[in-house]
Enzyme design. Structure first.
Site, PDB file in Angstrom:
ATOM      1  N   MET A  30       0.840  -1.202   0.000  1.00  0.00           N
ATOM      2  CA  MET A  30       0.000   0.000   0.000  1.00  0.00           C
ATOM      3  C   MET A  30       0.878   1.257   0.000  1.00  0.00           C
ATOM      4  O   MET A  30       0.415   2.348   0.348  1.00  0.00           O
ATOM      5  CB  MET A  30      -0.943  -0.002   1.204  1.00  0.00           C
ATOM      6  CG  MET A  30      -1.911  -1.182   1.154  1.00  0.00           C
ATOM      7  SD  MET A  30      -3.468  -0.883   1.977  1.00  0.00           S
ATOM      8  CE  MET A  30      -2.903  -0.670   3.650  1.00  0.00           C
ATOM      9  N   HIS A  37       9.312  -3.409   3.573  1.00  0.00           N
ATOM     10  CA  HIS A  37       8.879  -3.672   2.201  1.00  0.00           C
ATOM     11  C   HIS A  37      10.083  -4.021   1.314  1.00  0.00           C
ATOM     12  O   HIS A  37      10.026  -4.950   0.510  1.00  0.00           O
ATOM     13  CB  HIS A  37       8.214  -2.428   1.598  1.00  0.00           C
ATOM     14  CG  HIS A  37       6.924  -2.021   2.249  1.00  0.00           C
ATOM     15  ND1 HIS A  37       6.796  -0.855   2.958  1.00  0.00           N
ATOM     16  CD2 HIS A  37       5.713  -2.610   2.273  1.00  0.00           C
ATOM     17  CE1 HIS A  37       5.561  -0.742   3.399  1.00  0.00           C
ATOM     18  NE2 HIS A  37       4.876  -1.791   2.999  1.00  0.00           N
ATOM     19  N   GLU A 149       5.260 -11.654   7.504  1.00  0.00           N
ATOM     20  CA  GLU A 149       4.638 -12.228   8.705  1.00  0.00           C
ATOM     21  C   GLU A 149       4.157 -11.138   9.656  1.00  0.00           C
ATOM     22  O   GLU A 149       3.467 -11.421  10.623  1.00  0.00           O
ATOM     23  CB  GLU A 149       5.630 -13.167   9.404  1.00  0.00           C
ATOM     24  CG  GLU A 149       5.875 -14.421   8.594  1.00  0.00           C
ATOM     25  CD  GLU A 149       6.741 -15.449   9.288  1.00  0.00           C
ATOM     26  OE1 GLU A 149       7.341 -15.123  10.337  1.00  0.00           O
ATOM     27  OE2 GLU A 149       6.823 -16.574   8.760  1.00  0.00           O
ATOM     28  N   SER A 187       4.352   1.233   7.837  1.00  0.00           N
ATOM     29  CA  SER A 187       4.087   2.531   7.206  1.00  0.00           C
ATOM     30  C   SER A 187       3.489   3.503   8.218  1.00  0.00           C
ATOM     31  O   SER A 187       3.697   4.710   8.147  1.00  0.00           O
ATOM     32  CB  SER A 187       3.110   2.365   6.047  1.00  0.00           C
ATOM     33  OG  SER A 187       3.633   1.474   5.104  1.00  0.00           O
ATOM     34  N   ARG A 188       2.730   2.947   9.159  1.00  0.00           N
ATOM     35  CA  ARG A 188       2.056   3.808  10.138  1.00  0.00           C
ATOM     36  C   ARG A 188       3.033   4.425  11.134  1.00  0.00           C
ATOM     37  O   ARG A 188       2.697   5.405  11.791  1.00  0.00           O
ATOM     38  CB  ARG A 188       0.997   3.012  10.891  1.00  0.00           C
ATOM     39  CG  ARG A 188      -0.159   2.577   9.995  1.00  0.00           C
ATOM     40  CD  ARG A 188      -0.998   1.537  10.714  1.00  0.00           C
ATOM     41  NE  ARG A 188      -1.982   0.921   9.836  1.00  0.00           N
ATOM     42  CZ  ARG A 188      -3.236   1.311   9.716  1.00  0.00           C
ATOM     43  NH1 ARG A 188      -3.680   2.307  10.429  1.00  0.00           N
ATOM     44  NH2 ARG A 188      -4.059   0.692   8.904  1.00  0.00           N
TER      45      ARG A 188
END
Ligand code: AMP
Length: 280
Positions: A30, A37, A149, A187-188
């Protein structure tokens, strides 16, 4: 590295690659990319000739519109990060490309794996995830697809989906990438202040505590201990769950499962974080 915003363009490129016998790996994301990533991208690049990375913030997997609105987006920075990572094609589709008949989830049997944890706390989340991943598999037709995971329940659900629908793709798991203190990369995290990133370490501490101490307690006591420690630190724990690693159902005793895993979801200054750890 090639950029595509339509399935058609991507397909023309991949057809040529396949005709030359090149194997295709796929990493769906996303965006708001981080080293977690990139580790998946490198994993794919080591095992395939082509690595396709998709960047698409999927609306159907958000059950909270505010969460969807706040989700970090920075496609240009993502593209810059992917340069030199082993990614050969970036796919940045529009919503219309992914959902030509309207933005909604399909009804898909997820084998009971979506009943607990994220499935229970985010109604419709996994219907959205399964729908979008299935759609991406149709568009990209990868030989191998890489999932972290970090989103363990998602990984298990996609593995089930691929098997139950006989999809011609191998689902390859990748371990959780953490920062030097143990915080799972997400990402958060970029929505957190430095101070809140420190507070967020409570998740990792709780998981490690559970791994070291679970034998002295029942699963219920482990959950209670974690819940109390979060209260003491004034942190908002959404759930602590101990489940059978195979079917992701709750267990009441360690004898109930051959392998057990602990899962946490908590919000820190309004940012929702998840993490998990295999206990045995
Ligand atoms: P997302 O962009 O959050 O949908 O994540 C895309 C993929 O990267 C998913 O398969 C995630 O499980 C994986 N991923 C995200 N963060 C991590 C991490 N810290 N370690 C390993 N995989 C991750």
């Amino acid at each position: 590295m090639h950029l595509f915003d339509t399935g058609r363009g991507l397909n023309e490129y991949l057809k040529k690659a396949r005709d030359q016998g090149r194997q295709v790996g796929f990493v769906p994301t996303m965006g708001a990319l981080h080293q977690g990533h990139l580790a998946l991208v490198k994993h794919s690049a080591a095992e395939n000739d082509e690595t396709v990375v998709s960047i698409f913030v999927n609306p159907t997997q958000f059950n909270n519109q505010e969460d969807l609105r706040k989700y970090p987006r920075n496609p240009q920075k993502d593209i810059d990060m992917l340069e030199g990572s082993g990614c050969t094609a970036v796919f940045l589709p529009s919503e219309k490309e992914i959902y030509p008949k309207g933005t909604r989830s399909k009804v898909i049997d997820l084998g009971g794996l979506a009943e607990t944890m994220e499935g229970a706390h985010r109604p419709g989340h996994f219907d959205g995830v399964a729908t979008v991943v299935w759609r991406f598999f149709e568009l990209v037709k990868p030989d191998n697809a890489y999932f972290g995971e970090k989103d363990y329940q998602q990984l298990r659900i996609i593995t089930f989906l691929a098997k139950s629908k006989n999809l011609p793709v191998a689902i390859v798991p990748h371990p959780i990438e953490r920062n030097k203190d143990g915080l799972a990369l997400s990402s958060r995290n970029q929505l957190l202040s430095t101070k809140d990133q420190d507070r967020a370490l409570a998740l990792y501490r709780a998981l490690e505590w559970a791994r070291q101490n679970y034998r002295k307690h029942t699963p219920k006591q482990v959950k209670e201990h974690i819940s109390n420690s979060f209260k003491k630190e004034d942190l908002n724990l959404e759930y602590a769950e101990v489940v059978d690693d195979t079917n992701l159902q709750h267990i009441n005793s360690w004898d109930d499962a051959e392998h057990a895993r602990i899962f946490l979801a908590a919000s820190v200054s309004g940012v929702r974080l998840i993490d998990n750890l295999l206990l045995f």
